[in-house]
Design a protein around this motif. Structure first.
Motif, mmCIF file in Angstrom:
data_model
loop_
_atom_site.group_PDB
_atom_site.id
_atom_site.type_symbol
_atom_site.label_atom_id
_atom_site.label_comp_id
_atom_site.label_asym_id
_atom_site.label_seq_id
_atom_site.Cartn_x
_atom_site.Cartn_y
_atom_site.Cartn_z
ATOM 1 N N MET A 25 -5.173 14.700 -14.297
ATOM 2 C CA MET A 25 -5.425 13.836 -13.170
ATOM 3 C C MET A 25 -4.471 12.649 -13.202
ATOM 4 S SD MET A 25 -7.399 10.859 -11.812
ATOM 5 C CE MET A 25 -7.931 10.269 -13.330
ATOM 6 N N LEU A 26 -4.351 12.016 -14.361
ATOM 7 C CA LEU A 26 -3.468 10.859 -14.465
ATOM 8 C C LEU A 26 -2.016 11.223 -14.197
ATOM 9 C CD1 LEU A 26 -4.941 8.976 -17.544
ATOM 10 C CD2 LEU A 26 -4.986 8.242 -15.165
ATOM 11 N N VAL A 27 -1.590 12.388 -14.647
ATOM 12 C CA VAL A 27 -0.214 12.822 -14.424
ATOM 13 C C VAL A 27 0.025 13.089 -12.932
ATOM 14 C CG1 VAL A 27 1.473 14.638 -14.901
ATOM 15 C CG2 VAL A 27 0.073 13.716 -16.752
ATOM 16 N N CYS A 28 -0.910 13.756 -12.289
ATOM 17 C CA CYS A 28 -0.769 14.045 -10.853
ATOM 18 C C CYS A 28 -0.722 12.754 -10.026
ATOM 19 C CB CYS A 28 -1.906 14.933 -10.374
ATOM 20 S SG CYS A 28 -1.788 16.622 -10.995
ATOM 21 N N PHE A 29 -1.619 11.824 -10.334
ATOM 22 C CA PHE A 29 -1.586 10.538 -9.636
ATOM 23 C C PHE A 29 -0.277 9.817 -9.954
ATOM 24 C CE2 PHE A 29 -6.100 10.750 -8.619
ATOM 25 C CZ PHE A 29 -6.137 10.046 -7.423
ATOM 26 N N GLY A 30 0.142 9.878 -11.206
ATOM 27 C CA GLY A 30 1.376 9.218 -11.610
ATOM 28 C C GLY A 30 2.589 9.735 -10.858
ATOM 29 N N LEU A 31 2.607 11.011 -10.565
ATOM 30 C CA LEU A 31 3.708 11.586 -9.782
ATOM 31 C C LEU A 31 3.563 11.284 -8.299
ATOM 32 C CD1 LEU A 31 3.976 15.038 -11.579
ATOM 33 C CD2 LEU A 31 5.521 13.073 -11.812
ATOM 34 N N SER A 32 2.347 11.097 -7.839
ATOM 35 C CA SER A 32 2.093 10.874 -6.419
ATOM 36 C C SER A 32 2.445 9.465 -5.963
ATOM 37 C CB SER A 32 0.629 11.149 -6.094
ATOM 38 O OG SER A 32 0.310 12.488 -6.374
ATOM 39 N N TRP A 33 2.245 8.465 -6.828
ATOM 40 C CA TRP A 33 2.480 7.082 -6.400
ATOM 41 C C TRP A 33 3.926 6.804 -6.003
ATOM 42 C CZ3 TRP A 33 -1.433 5.317 -4.387
ATOM 43 C CH2 TRP A 33 -2.690 5.417 -4.944
ATOM 44 N N PRO A 34 4.927 7.257 -6.759
ATOM 45 C CA PRO A 34 6.307 7.014 -6.309
ATOM 46 C C PRO A 34 6.622 7.707 -4.983
ATOM 47 C CG PRO A 34 6.268 7.574 -8.637
ATOM 48 C CD PRO A 34 4.888 7.823 -8.111
ATOM 49 N N ILE A 35 6.084 8.896 -4.777
ATOM 50 C CA ILE A 35 6.299 9.604 -3.511
ATOM 51 C C ILE A 35 5.666 8.821 -2.372
ATOM 52 C CG2 ILE A 35 5.725 11.708 -2.219
ATOM 53 C CD1 ILE A 35 5.887 13.181 -4.983
ATOM 54 N N ASN A 36 4.452 8.344 -2.590
ATOM 55 C CA ASN A 36 3.769 7.538 -1.577
ATOM 56 C C ASN A 36 4.552 6.262 -1.286
ATOM 57 O OD1 ASN A 36 1.274 7.107 0.068
ATOM 58 N ND2 ASN A 36 1.163 5.288 -1.239
ATOM 59 N N ALA A 37 5.077 5.625 -2.325
ATOM 60 C CA ALA A 37 5.840 4.388 -2.146
ATOM 61 C C ALA A 37 7.100 4.642 -1.319
ATOM 62 C CB ALA A 37 6.199 3.792 -3.501
ATOM 63 N N MET A 38 7.793 5.745 -1.587
ATOM 64 C CA MET A 38 9.002 6.056 -0.820
ATOM 65 C C MET A 38 8.681 6.301 0.647
ATOM 66 S SD MET A 38 11.475 8.249 -3.419
ATOM 67 C CE MET A 38 10.862 9.760 -2.766
ATOM 68 N N LYS A 39 7.597 7.043 0.903
ATOM 69 C CA LYS A 39 7.208 7.299 2.293
ATOM 70 C C LYS A 39 6.848 6.003 3.004
ATOM 71 C CE LYS A 39 4.611 10.553 3.616
ATOM 72 N NZ LYS A 39 3.479 11.436 3.829
ATOM 73 N N ALA A 40 6.098 5.147 2.326
ATOM 74 C CA ALA A 40 5.687 3.880 2.931
ATOM 75 C C ALA A 40 6.889 2.977 3.165
ATOM 76 C CB ALA A 40 4.655 3.187 2.042
ATOM 77 N N PHE B 209 -1.170 2.450 -17.744
ATOM 78 C CA PHE B 209 -0.330 1.294 -17.422
ATOM 79 C C PHE B 209 0.844 1.679 -16.529
ATOM 80 C CE2 PHE B 209 -2.336 -0.911 -21.105
ATOM 81 C CZ PHE B 209 -2.746 -2.051 -20.417
ATOM 82 N N ILE B 210 1.446 2.835 -16.765
ATOM 83 C CA ILE B 210 2.540 3.300 -15.905
ATOM 84 C C ILE B 210 2.031 3.520 -14.487
ATOM 85 C CG2 ILE B 210 4.099 5.250 -15.462
ATOM 86 C CD1 ILE B 210 4.317 5.500 -18.583
ATOM 87 N N ASN B 211 0.875 4.166 -14.352
ATOM 88 C CA ASN B 211 0.294 4.390 -13.028
ATOM 89 C C ASN B 211 -0.059 3.076 -12.350
ATOM 90 O OD1 ASN B 211 0.567 7.125 -13.329
ATOM 91 N ND2 ASN B 211 -1.590 7.541 -13.642
ATOM 92 N N LEU B 212 -0.585 2.134 -13.116
ATOM 93 C CA LEU B 212 -0.940 0.830 -12.552
ATOM 94 C C LEU B 212 0.312 0.102 -12.055
ATOM 95 C CD1 LEU B 212 -3.455 -0.888 -12.046
ATOM 96 C CD2 LEU B 212 -3.084 -1.956 -14.276
ATOM 97 N N ALA B 213 1.415 0.229 -12.789
ATOM 98 C CA ALA B 213 2.680 -0.377 -12.354
ATOM 99 C C ALA B 213 3.170 0.271 -11.057
ATOM 100 C CB ALA B 213 3.734 -0.246 -13.449
ATOM 101 N N ALA B 214 3.082 1.592 -10.976
ATOM 102 C CA ALA B 214 3.487 2.290 -9.750
ATOM 103 C C ALA B 214 2.582 1.889 -8.585
ATOM 104 C CB ALA B 214 3.453 3.797 -9.961
ATOM 105 N N LEU B 215 1.318 1.695 -8.862
ATOM 106 C CA LEU B 215 0.382 1.250 -7.824
ATOM 107 C C LEU B 215 0.709 -0.169 -7.382
ATOM 108 C CD1 LEU B 215 -2.083 2.078 -6.182
ATOM 109 C CD2 LEU B 215 -3.515 1.269 -8.054
ATOM 110 N N ALA B 216 1.155 -1.008 -8.293
ATOM 111 C CA ALA B 216 1.555 -2.373 -7.941
ATOM 112 C C ALA B 216 2.728 -2.345 -6.963
ATOM 113 C CB ALA B 216 1.916 -3.162 -9.193
ATOM 114 N N VAL B 217 3.654 -1.410 -7.157
ATOM 115 C CA VAL B 217 4.767 -1.247 -6.217
ATOM 116 C C VAL B 217 4.225 -0.870 -4.842
ATOM 117 C CG1 VAL B 217 6.812 0.152 -5.674
ATOM 118 C CG2 VAL B 217 6.439 -0.673 -8.015
#
Length: 87
Positions: free
Chosen positions: A1-16, A58-66
């Motif tokens: 779950m954490l890995v999937c979310f971790g990969l999803s956040w950068p994709i979401n950030a690029m789209k946004a 922490f990596i996911n939280l950083a990506a979420l901060a972006v």
């Protein structure tokens, strides 16, 4: 779950970033996910289970901060467009 979310956040950030609008982005969803990561991190410390998974949190939280920063930028752009339209 954490890995999937971790990969999803950068994709979401690029789209946004490319969309330049906050329309379709839910700040409540971002807040709930942020709370979940913070709770997960706290649980690791409280339970004494400090291991490699904590780094993933922490990596996911950083990506979420972006994503939060892009949301704030896009919201400001939306407000600016609204004001320009009203003028």
């Amino acid at each position: 779950m954490l890995v999937c979310f971790g990969l999803s956040w950068p994709i979401n950030a690029m789209k946004a970033w490319k969309s330049r609008t906050a329309v379709g982005t839910s700040w409540m969803f971002l807040a709930l996910i942020t709370f979940g990561y913070v709770a997960g991190i706290a649980a690791k410390f409280v339970g004494g289970m400090v291991n490699w998974v904590l780094a993933v949190y922490f990596i996911n939280l950083a990506a979420l901060a972006v994503n939060w920063a892009i949301y704030a930028r896009n919201k400001a752009l939306d407000d600016k467009r609204r004001q320009a339209k009203a003028a």
